[in-house]
Design a protein around this motif. Structure first.
Motif, short mmCIF file in Angstrom:
data_model
loop_
_atom_site.label_atom_id
_atom_site.label_comp_id
_atom_site.label_asym_id
_atom_site.label_seq_id
_atom_site.Cartn_x
_atom_site.Cartn_y
_atom_site.Cartn_z
N LEU A 82 -5.16 -19.83 28.90
CA LEU A 82 -5.57 -20.23 30.24
C LEU A 82 -6.54 -19.21 30.82
CD1 LEU A 82 -2.06 -21.19 31.71
CD2 LEU A 82 -3.84 -22.80 30.97
N SER A 83 -7.56 -19.69 31.47
CA SER A 83 -8.47 -18.81 32.22
C SER A 83 -8.06 -18.82 33.69
CB SER A 83 -9.92 -19.30 32.08
OG SER A 83 -10.39 -19.16 30.76
N ALA A 84 -8.52 -17.83 34.43
CA ALA A 84 -8.19 -17.72 35.85
C ALA A 84 -9.32 -17.03 36.59
CB ALA A 84 -6.88 -16.95 36.04
N VAL A 85 -9.46 -17.37 37.85
CA VAL A 85 -10.46 -16.71 38.70
C VAL A 85 -10.11 -15.25 38.87
CG1 VAL A 85 -11.52 -16.69 40.98
CG2 VAL A 85 -10.98 -18.89 39.88
N ALA A 86 -8.81 -14.97 39.03
CA ALA A 86 -8.38 -13.58 39.23
C ALA A 86 -7.01 -13.35 38.61
CB ALA A 86 -8.33 -13.25 40.72
N GLY A 87 -6.91 -12.28 37.84
CA GLY A 87 -5.64 -11.88 37.25
C GLY A 87 -4.93 -10.88 38.14
N GLU A 88 -4.02 -10.12 37.57
CA GLU A 88 -3.26 -9.14 38.34
C GLU A 88 -4.15 -8.08 38.97
OE1 GLU A 88 1.09 -8.45 36.70
OE2 GLU A 88 -0.36 -8.29 35.06
N ASP A 89 -5.26 -7.76 38.31
CA ASP A 89 -6.17 -6.75 38.84
C ASP A 89 -7.27 -7.33 39.71
OD1 ASP A 89 -7.66 -8.07 36.95
OD2 ASP A 89 -8.09 -6.30 35.72
N GLY A 90 -7.20 -8.64 39.97
CA GLY A 90 -8.20 -9.28 40.81
C GLY A 90 -9.47 -9.67 40.09
N LYS A 91 -9.55 -9.40 38.79
CA LYS A 91 -10.75 -9.71 38.02
C LYS A 91 -10.60 -11.03 37.26
CE LYS A 91 -11.89 -4.82 37.31
NZ LYS A 91 -12.15 -3.75 36.29
N GLN A 92 -11.75 -11.62 36.94
CA GLN A 92 -11.76 -12.88 36.20
C GLN A 92 -11.05 -12.72 34.86
OE1 GLN A 92 -15.53 -15.06 35.97
NE2 GLN A 92 -15.18 -15.42 33.79
N VAL A 93 -10.31 -13.77 34.47
CA VAL A 93 -9.60 -13.79 33.20
C VAL A 93 -10.15 -14.93 32.35
CG1 VAL A 93 -7.37 -14.07 32.05
CG2 VAL A 93 -7.51 -12.86 34.25
N ASN A 94 -10.57 -14.61 31.14
CA ASN A 94 -11.03 -15.61 30.18
C ASN A 94 -9.95 -15.84 29.12
OD1 ASN A 94 -13.66 -15.82 31.39
ND2 ASN A 94 -14.22 -13.91 30.35
N ALA A 95 -9.64 -17.09 28.88
CA ALA A 95 -8.55 -17.42 27.96
C ALA A 95 -8.74 -16.79 26.59
CB ALA A 95 -8.43 -18.94 27.83
N ILE A 96 -9.97 -16.77 26.09
CA ILE A 96 -10.23 -16.27 24.74
C ILE A 96 -9.90 -14.79 24.62
CG2 ILE A 96 -12.63 -15.63 25.12
CD1 ILE A 96 -11.23 -17.50 22.03
N ASP A 97 -9.89 -14.07 25.75
CA ASP A 97 -9.61 -12.63 25.72
C ASP A 97 -8.12 -12.32 25.81
OD1 ASP A 97 -12.36 -12.13 25.67
OD2 ASP A 97 -12.49 -12.12 27.86
N ARG A 98 -7.29 -13.34 25.95
CA ARG A 98 -5.87 -13.12 26.17
C ARG A 98 -5.03 -13.20 24.90
NH1 ARG A 98 -2.47 -15.90 29.30
NH2 ARG A 98 -1.85 -13.96 30.35
N ILE A 99 -5.59 -13.69 23.81
CA ILE A 99 -4.74 -14.18 22.72
C ILE A 99 -4.73 -13.33 21.46
CG2 ILE A 99 -4.93 -16.55 23.54
CD1 ILE A 99 -7.03 -17.01 21.32
N GLY A 100 -5.29 -12.13 21.52
CA GLY A 100 -5.32 -11.30 20.32
C GLY A 100 -6.51 -11.62 19.44
N GLU A 101 -6.47 -11.13 18.22
CA GLU A 101 -7.61 -11.26 17.32
C GLU A 101 -7.34 -12.19 16.14
OE1 GLU A 101 -10.53 -10.01 18.07
OE2 GLU A 101 -9.68 -9.10 19.89
N GLY A 102 -6.11 -12.68 15.98
CA GLY A 102 -5.80 -13.58 14.89
C GLY A 102 -5.29 -12.82 13.67
N PRO A 103 -4.95 -13.53 12.61
CA PRO A 103 -4.96 -14.99 12.49
C PRO A 103 -3.80 -15.64 13.24
CG PRO A 103 -4.06 -14.01 10.51
CD PRO A 103 -4.52 -12.87 11.36
N TRP A 104 -3.88 -16.97 13.36
CA TRP A 104 -2.84 -17.73 14.04
C TRP A 104 -2.38 -18.89 13.15
CZ3 TRP A 104 -7.57 -16.52 16.37
CH2 TRP A 104 -7.51 -15.51 17.35
N TYR A 105 -1.07 -19.08 13.13
CA TYR A 105 -0.47 -20.12 12.30
C TYR A 105 0.51 -20.94 13.14
CZ TYR A 105 -1.97 -16.96 8.53
OH TYR A 105 -2.69 -16.14 7.71
#
Length: 364
Positions: free
Chosen positions: A166-189
């Motif tokens: 999920l993306s958000a306008v503001a996270g805990e620090d008040g900054k924009q959150v992009n979903a792709i930056d939240r999920i680690g680097e992979g791989p995913w199964y």
């Protein structure tokens, strides 16, 4: 006199000199010294089945070894066949229904799971706080939902660090959150060990480029079941819309695409229209839907993003991250094909869904 009593004194003397044997050592004694390891063993009146000992002979082991039974399950392991992961953090949990926590790192939240956790037949809607408060509560709550569902599906898997896509306008620090930056680097199964993607580059396509053919066009839920037909005994359902608030680069789609950062569910137009991706591609007549202005001719008006001419916005019916705009943030379920988000039905499911979302673990 001597002859008379000598035979009686001899047995008495031998008895007094003999060591005392067996006193206080019946099989019902609760404590037995077993080599000085301070373990306890309790006998059972039902046939000698023993309980786990305090020396570590339980279903959890510091070396990652798990218990097994050759006598029909008369050990401390669970009847479901799931063994627990080790206290050293080695993720080796297995399940009788397939899959291991060693690879379980992606799933679509099922309708059944969201109904159970929300306590509502309509699910959570756009409010995913799940008991969290303060800045970033929507994202933290969604992450907690992911971990709770993972644990319920496979005991031990909930200990991983799960993140909602999920993306958000503001996270805990008040900054924009992009979903792709939240999920680690992979791989995913998925739960059954099938590859979704090795890295973010593979994710940044309409469908993950290296995904297992069995799941690339029908992402599985937490039980490894393709979500287009979650109940194999029933027909397929129209449930592809997954909340993301995200564009096709994995970044925030717009300020009005996140149901007020996943805290809103009244359905009021001020809450915006959540951006959704498609867990399976939806095409009509084999031609799909164009992206950009104009009309698709199939009930999907396309305009300038989430503020376009109506529900739908910019359309890409194949993209798993960013397909269209839902009509609103209220809880609601629509599993019947009706041509697209309905302007008068301001719910997260009006275009074909129930407010589901994607869950990723930071490590496989």
């Amino acid at each position: 006199m001597t002859r008379t009593y000598r035979p009686l004194l001899l047995p008495l003397t031998l008895a007094l000199l003999a060591p005392v044997v067996g006193v206080g050592c019946s099989s019902s004694d609760p404590e037995v010294d077993n080599g000085g390891d301070n373990s306890t063993s309790t006998s059972s009146s039902s046939g000698g089945n023993t309980s786990s000992s305090s020396s570590g002979n339980t279903s959890s082991s510091s070396s990652g070894n798990t218990t097994s039974s050759s006598s029909g399950g008369n050990t401390s392991s669970s009847s479901s066949g799931n063994t627990t992961s080790s206290s050293s953090g080695d993720p080796t949990t297995s399940s009788s229904s397939g899959g291991t926590t060693e690879k379980f790192s992606f799933f679509v939240t099922s309708l059944v799971a969201l109904q159970e956790l929300s306590g509502s037949q309509d699910g959570f809607g756009g409010d995913l706080r799940f008991g969290e408060t303060g800045a970033g509560a929507g994202l933290r709550g969604a992450d907690k939902i992911c971990a709770t569902i993972a644990e319920k599906s496979m005991p031990g898997a909930g200990a991983k660090q799960w993140r909602a896509f999920l993306s958000a306008v503001a996270g805990e620090d008040g900054k924009q959150v992009n979903a792709i930056d939240r999920i680690g680097e992979g791989p995913w199964y998925d739960r059954l060990g099938r590859l979704l993607a090795n890295n973010k580059e593979e994710l940044l396509n309409d469908r993950p480029s290296a995904a297992d053919p069995a799941i690339i066009d029908d992402f599985p839920n937490e039980d490894g079941v393709p979500n287009h037909q979650p109940d194999p005994s029933q027909p397929e359902v129209d449930n592809h819309d997954m909340l993301t608030g995200t564009n096709d680069k994995g970044q925030l789609y717009s300020a009005t695409a996140t149901c007020k950062d996943w805290t809103a569910k009244s359905g009021d137009t001020s809450e915006g229209r959540p951006r959704v991706g498609h867990s399976w591609p939806r095409n009509f007549g084999g031609g799909g839907f164009p992206t950009g202005g104009g009309s698709t001719g199939a009930g999907f008006p396309t305009g300038g993003g989430s503020t376009g001419a109506g529900p739908g916005g910019n359309i890409n019916m194949a993209n798993w991250m960013s397909s269209l705009d839902e009509a609103g943030c209220a809880p609601g379920i629509n599993l019947l094909e009706q041509g697209g988000p309905l302007p008068g039905t301001v719910t997260v499911g009006s275009g074909g869904g129930y407010g589901g979302f994607y869950c990723f673990a930071l490590t496989p």
